[in-house]
Design a protein around this motif. Sequence first.
Motif, PDB file in Angstrom:
ATOM      1  N   PHE A  86     -46.511 -42.833 -99.108  1.00  0.00           N
ATOM      2  CA  PHE A  86     -47.462 -43.352 -98.425  1.00  0.00           C
ATOM      3  C   PHE A  86     -48.043 -44.836 -98.881  1.00  0.00           C
ATOM      4  CE2 PHE A  86     -47.723 -38.673 -97.014  1.00  0.00           C
ATOM      5  CZ  PHE A  86     -47.440 -38.971 -95.840  1.00  0.00           C
ATOM      6  N   SER A  87     -48.130 -44.847-100.132  1.00  0.00           N
ATOM      7  CA  SER A  87     -48.564 -46.268-100.752  1.00  0.00           C
ATOM      8  C   SER A  87     -47.702 -47.433-100.299  1.00  0.00           C
ATOM      9  CB  SER A  87     -49.093 -45.894-102.231  1.00  0.00           C
ATOM     10  OG  SER A  87     -47.708 -45.798-102.834  1.00  0.00           O
ATOM     11  N   CYS A  88     -46.572 -47.093-100.439  1.00  0.00           N
ATOM     12  CA  CYS A  88     -45.593 -48.230-100.130  1.00  0.00           C
ATOM     13  C   CYS A  88     -45.518 -48.468 -98.512  1.00  0.00           C
ATOM     14  CB  CYS A  88     -44.105 -47.748-100.397  1.00  0.00           C
ATOM     15  SG  CYS A  88     -43.789 -47.620-102.236  1.00  0.00           S
ATOM     16  N   LEU A  89     -45.746 -47.467 -97.903  1.00  0.00           N
ATOM     17  CA  LEU A  89     -45.693 -47.682 -96.256  1.00  0.00           C
ATOM     18  C   LEU A  89     -46.902 -48.352 -95.860  1.00  0.00           C
ATOM     19  CD1 LEU A  89     -44.499 -46.802 -93.389  1.00  0.00           C
ATOM     20  CD2 LEU A  89     -45.644 -44.689 -93.493  1.00  0.00           C
ATOM     21  N   LYS A  90     -48.140 -47.947 -96.712  1.00  0.00           N
ATOM     22  CA  LYS A  90     -49.364 -48.837 -96.197  1.00  0.00           C
ATOM     23  C   LYS A  90     -49.158 -50.106 -96.684  1.00  0.00           C
ATOM     24  CE  LYS A  90     -54.479 -48.083 -96.942  1.00  0.00           C
ATOM     25  NZ  LYS A  90     -54.369 -49.568 -97.412  1.00  0.00           N
ATOM     26  N   ALA A  91     -48.660 -50.325 -97.868  1.00  0.00           N
ATOM     27  CA  ALA A  91     -48.618 -51.686 -98.002  1.00  0.00           C
ATOM     28  C   ALA A  91     -47.608 -52.737 -96.948  1.00  0.00           C
ATOM     29  CB  ALA A  91     -47.710 -51.883 -99.382  1.00  0.00           C
ATOM     30  N   CYS A  92     -46.637 -51.881 -96.499  1.00  0.00           N
ATOM     31  CA  CYS A  92     -45.869 -52.518 -95.395  1.00  0.00           C
ATOM     32  C   CYS A  92     -46.657 -52.865 -94.182  1.00  0.00           C
ATOM     33  CB  CYS A  92     -44.401 -51.850 -95.239  1.00  0.00           C
ATOM     34  SG  CYS A  92     -43.438 -51.927 -96.646  1.00  0.00           S
ATOM     35  N   LEU A  93     -47.587 -51.664 -93.863  1.00  0.00           N
ATOM     36  CA  LEU A  93     -48.293 -51.820 -92.509  1.00  0.00           C
ATOM     37  C   LEU A  93     -49.450 -52.740 -92.565  1.00  0.00           C
ATOM     38  CD1 LEU A  93     -48.484 -47.959 -91.413  1.00  0.00           C
ATOM     39  CD2 LEU A  93     -46.704 -49.870 -90.482  1.00  0.00           C
ATOM     40  N   ASP A  94     -50.021 -53.194 -93.867  1.00  0.00           N
ATOM     41  CA  ASP A  94     -50.998 -54.083 -93.949  1.00  0.00           C
ATOM     42  C   ASP A  94     -50.624 -55.365 -93.581  1.00  0.00           C
ATOM     43  OD1 ASP A  94     -52.790 -52.110 -94.647  1.00  0.00           O
ATOM     44  OD2 ASP A  94     -52.589 -52.194 -96.923  1.00  0.00           O
ATOM     45  N   ASP A  95     -49.361 -55.821 -93.998  1.00  0.00           N
ATOM     46  CA  ASP A  95     -48.619 -57.069 -93.743  1.00  0.00           C
ATOM     47  C   ASP A  95     -47.407 -56.618 -92.865  1.00  0.00           C
ATOM     48  OD1 ASP A  95     -48.200 -59.495 -93.541  1.00  0.00           O
ATOM     49  OD2 ASP A  95     -47.337 -59.743 -95.475  1.00  0.00           O
ATOM     50  N   PHE A  96     -47.611 -56.304 -91.579  1.00  0.00           N
ATOM     51  CA  PHE A  96     -46.470 -56.075 -90.656  1.00  0.00           C
ATOM     52  C   PHE A  96     -45.794 -57.230 -90.183  1.00  0.00           C
ATOM     53  CE2 PHE A  96     -44.699 -53.416 -87.236  1.00  0.00           C
ATOM     54  CZ  PHE A  96     -43.978 -52.530 -87.955  1.00  0.00           C
ATOM     55  N   THR A  97     -45.254 -57.649 -90.807  1.00  0.00           N
ATOM     56  CA  THR A  97     -44.289 -58.997 -90.502  1.00  0.00           C
ATOM     57  C   THR A  97     -42.965 -59.336 -91.324  1.00  0.00           C
ATOM     58  OG1 THR A  97     -45.491 -60.399 -92.236  1.00  0.00           O
ATOM     59  CG2 THR A  97     -46.522 -60.257 -89.991  1.00  0.00           C
ATOM     60  N   HIS A  98     -41.873 -59.732 -90.569  1.00  0.00           N
ATOM     61  CA  HIS A  98     -40.774 -60.104 -91.161  1.00  0.00           C
ATOM     62  C   HIS A  98     -40.139 -58.957 -92.010  1.00  0.00           C
ATOM     63  CE1 HIS A  98     -41.714 -64.083 -89.746  1.00  0.00           C
ATOM     64  NE2 HIS A  98     -42.851 -64.130 -90.688  1.00  0.00           N
ATOM     65  N   HIS A  99     -39.854 -59.210 -93.182  1.00  0.00           N
ATOM     66  CA  HIS A  99     -39.123 -58.231 -93.979  1.00  0.00           C
ATOM     67  C   HIS A  99     -39.821 -56.855 -94.037  1.00  0.00           C
ATOM     68  CE1 HIS A  99     -36.118 -60.994 -95.988  1.00  0.00           C
ATOM     69  NE2 HIS A  99     -35.920 -60.996 -94.706  1.00  0.00           N
ATOM     70  N   ASN A 100     -41.020 -56.897 -93.887  1.00  0.00           N
ATOM     71  CA  ASN A 100     -41.896 -55.383 -94.345  1.00  0.00           C
ATOM     72  C   ASN A 100     -41.873 -54.742 -92.950  1.00  0.00           C
ATOM     73  OD1 ASN A 100     -43.031 -56.708 -96.446  1.00  0.00           O
ATOM     74  ND2 ASN A 100     -44.967 -57.234 -95.427  1.00  0.00           N
ATOM     75  N   ILE A 101     -41.305 -55.286 -91.948  1.00  0.00           N
ATOM     76  CA  ILE A 101     -40.886 -54.129 -90.821  1.00  0.00           C
ATOM     77  C   ILE A 101     -39.709 -53.677 -91.003  1.00  0.00           C
ATOM     78  CG2 ILE A 101     -40.523 -54.428 -88.386  1.00  0.00           C
ATOM     79  CD1 ILE A 101     -42.228 -56.811 -87.849  1.00  0.00           C
ATOM     80  N   ASP A 102     -38.506 -54.280 -91.557  1.00  0.00           N
ATOM     81  CA  ASP A 102     -37.484 -53.701 -91.863  1.00  0.00           C
ATOM     82  C   ASP A 102     -37.582 -52.660 -93.024  1.00  0.00           C
ATOM     83  OD1 ASP A 102     -35.307 -55.408 -90.540  1.00  0.00           O
ATOM     84  OD2 ASP A 102     -36.743 -56.761 -91.173  1.00  0.00           O
ATOM     85  N   VAL A 103     -38.543 -52.945 -93.992  1.00  0.00           N
ATOM     86  CA  VAL A 103     -38.751 -51.988 -95.129  1.00  0.00           C
ATOM     87  C   VAL A 103     -39.473 -50.633 -94.763  1.00  0.00           C
ATOM     88  CG1 VAL A 103     -39.981 -51.744 -97.099  1.00  0.00           C
ATOM     89  CG2 VAL A 103     -38.666 -53.847 -96.959  1.00  0.00           C
ATOM     90  N   ALA A 104     -40.380 -50.700 -93.791  1.00  0.00           N
ATOM     91  CA  ALA A 104     -40.950 -49.882 -93.335  1.00  0.00           C
ATOM     92  C   ALA A 104     -40.137 -48.945 -92.510  1.00  0.00           C
ATOM     93  CB  ALA A 104     -42.454 -50.270 -92.540  1.00  0.00           C
ATOM     94  N   CYS A 105     -39.584 -49.467 -91.510  1.00  0.00           N
ATOM     95  CA  CYS A 105     -38.603 -48.525 -90.801  1.00  0.00           C
ATOM     96  C   CYS A 105     -37.473 -47.922 -91.426  1.00  0.00           C
ATOM     97  CB  CYS A 105     -37.743 -49.393 -89.776  1.00  0.00           C
ATOM     98  SG  CYS A 105     -38.920 -50.260 -88.454  1.00  0.00           S
ATOM     99  N   ASN A 106     -37.024 -48.669 -92.527  1.00  0.00           N
ATOM    100  CA  ASN A 106     -35.898 -47.856 -93.346  1.00  0.00           C
ATOM    101  C   ASN A 106     -36.644 -46.866 -94.082  1.00  0.00           C
ATOM    102  OD1 ASN A 106     -32.958 -49.089 -93.777  1.00  0.00           O
ATOM    103  ND2 ASN A 106     -34.492 -50.918 -93.402  1.00  0.00           N
ATOM    104  N   LEU A 107     -37.808 -46.857 -94.649  1.00  0.00           N
ATOM    105  CA  LEU A 107     -38.591 -45.713 -95.311  1.00  0.00           C
ATOM    106  C   LEU A 107     -38.823 -44.709 -94.392  1.00  0.00           C
ATOM    107  CD1 LEU A 107     -40.010 -44.662 -97.850  1.00  0.00           C
ATOM    108  CD2 LEU A 107     -41.999 -45.660 -97.143  1.00  0.00           C
ATOM    109  N   LEU A 108     -39.177 -44.886 -93.011  1.00  0.00           N
ATOM    110  CA  LEU A 108     -39.089 -43.659 -92.236  1.00  0.00           C
ATOM    111  C   LEU A 108     -38.028 -43.064 -91.807  1.00  0.00           C
ATOM    112  CD1 LEU A 108     -42.259 -45.205 -89.734  1.00  0.00           C
ATOM    113  CD2 LEU A 108     -42.184 -43.660 -91.504  1.00  0.00           C
ATOM    114  N   GLU A 109     -36.712 -43.923 -91.855  1.00  0.00           N
ATOM    115  CA  GLU A 109     -35.673 -43.363 -91.426  1.00  0.00           C
ATOM    116  C   GLU A 109     -35.013 -42.273 -92.462  1.00  0.00           C
ATOM    117  OE1 GLU A 109     -33.029 -46.383 -90.546  1.00  0.00           O
ATOM    118  OE2 GLU A 109     -34.010 -47.107 -88.520  1.00  0.00           O
ATOM    119  N   THR A 110     -35.442 -42.614 -93.847  1.00  0.00           N
ATOM    120  CA  THR A 110     -35.006 -41.782 -94.938  1.00  0.00           C
ATOM    121  C   THR A 110     -35.844 -40.938 -94.945  1.00  0.00           C
ATOM    122  OG1 THR A 110     -34.225 -44.174 -95.927  1.00  0.00           O
ATOM    123  CG2 THR A 110     -34.499 -42.085 -97.646  1.00  0.00           C
TER     124      THR A 110
END
Length: 619
Positions: free
Chosen positions: A61-85
């Motif tokens: 959840f801390s990794c996902l929150k860090a991506c959602l706080d700056d929801f741009t560019h590569h952070n979108i790909d990282v958050a989506c891959n975490l949710l898919e996993t």
Amino acid sequence: MVATLSTCMKDVSSMLLQMLEEEFNFLINKKDQMNIETKIRNIRFIGELCKFRIAPASTVFSCLKACLDDFTHHNIDVACNLLETCGRFLYRSPETAVRMASMLEILMRLKNVKNLDPRHSTLVENAYYLCKPPERSARVSKVRPPLYQYIRKLLFSDLDKSSIEHVLRQLRKLPWSECEAYLLKCFMKVHKGKYGQIHLIASLTAGLSRYHDEFAVAVVDEVLEEIRLGLELNDYGMQQKRIAHMRFLGELYNYEHVDSSVVFETLYWILMFGHDTPEQDVLDPPEDCFRIRMVITLLETCGHYFDRGSSKRKLNRFLMHFQRYILSKGLLPLDVEFDLQDLFAELRPNMIRTTSCTISANGQGILNGNEENGLHEDIGGSDTDSGSGTIDQDGHDEEELDEENHDGGVDTEDEDDDGDGPASEEEDEVHVRQKVAEVDPLEVASFEQELRAVMQESMEQRRQELRGRPALNMVIPMNLFEGSTKDHHGRTVGGESGEEDEEAGGNKEVQVKVLVKRGNKQQTKQLYIPKDCSLVQSTKQKEAAEFEEKQDIKRLVLEYNDREEEENNGMGTQTVNWMPGGTSRVTGRGSTWEGSRRGTGSRYRHHHQSGSGLHGRRR
């Protein structure tokens, strides 16, 4: 592996998780748009560890929150891959379901607020619906009575070569008054079972016909009705079903449940259904070859039994009509062409298919030279068909044969299959006579004139291309010139010249070296050709002419040098009194120029002598 090792090595999982968290923080704080593969690999590793209870949910959840706080560019790909996993795992776990649901709502609000590109928008939607699929009604499975389930188990699961007797006994024990209609329905679903087990269904039908004759007749009626329905609809989605029914009908004939008249009626039915009607282009389009596949399937199943008597004559007559139908289709797909070749090789290997005319889709004859698919058959070389009769074709043409088959249909089974009588010793020979289209002589003459003009233009263009074609650009390797070595007296020890080999060995062959190029590599090969060969003679004549030309040039250059030297000497004598110091300068220049020219001439002469010989020419 980490989860397995953590049971006995407690520090492995903690150290690995710490390293992954440090790498994630470093990559997320770097805020560059590089190394996207490294970021995705890191976050998917954390997600997999979470599913194995190695990484706590708080870390994810801390990794996902860090991506959602700056929801741009590569952070979108990282958050989506975490949710898919591990998103679905956390959403379905009771202790993290509420928090994961709130995270998903935040994700969708960010998607709606931010103007994302189509790729990122699709990634977010896929990740959201993977974790929280849309609600839909449960799939209702069909509920069957236990008796029907048992019948389906016997036919679609237990039936094989070893259990066919057991299945037959179990089917006989069923209450037929209750399940006969369902049994018929299951027998007609041969396309839903294994294609290689259709003959077992036909064997069961033949076995049950002894005890339930009406059921066996109903099976044949249903098969013929399904074949007719397929011809009427011509639906692409029914092709697998139609092929299975053709195989089923052939297997029923093999198990002696139907006679040959039913098979031949079905074959003619397939070829002629829908023709000469307004719906012909819909029921049997010119480019549709599926009816050919149906005939091939049926004949491959039971055609090898039609090898004697009236059945053989019926098959011979049908094959002529079948070839006529094939020619009306024009160019066939390769798989259909190969299947036809295999079929004729199996049924009639001695059949010769040659003709001078092809039949177009509208039935008109077209002159087309010698075609591979003809309508001529010669089966005189067969010794096994002792019961075959003869078909008298004197005075009959293709139209009469057509009318005979349309009016009378197929022959009945009351003919003598044993072939008794004098006709049984004769050979079958069938000929079909076709009219050759008449050609206008004026059209032939104009065509030949245009053809000659085109050929002449092509030849002129070819000559120009040959004149403008560049020569082969292949550099002769230097090691070829180093082949001839000289001793300390200057005599050649191992010359490569063809003339030297000839004089030394007294042979009638000349050694040459051929320069070939394979890919980017140049290679030389030694060949021995006769001395009286035109190549050798022309090469020697050319070398002699070149040598004579070089000698003339050499003589002219030497004469010019001598004349220049005499003129310089005379001029020096005249100007020696009034040009102090100039004599030595002019004489020095003349000597230097003369020495260089003579030096050049001597090198030129030495190079020509060492390079003479046949091997220096490359053809």
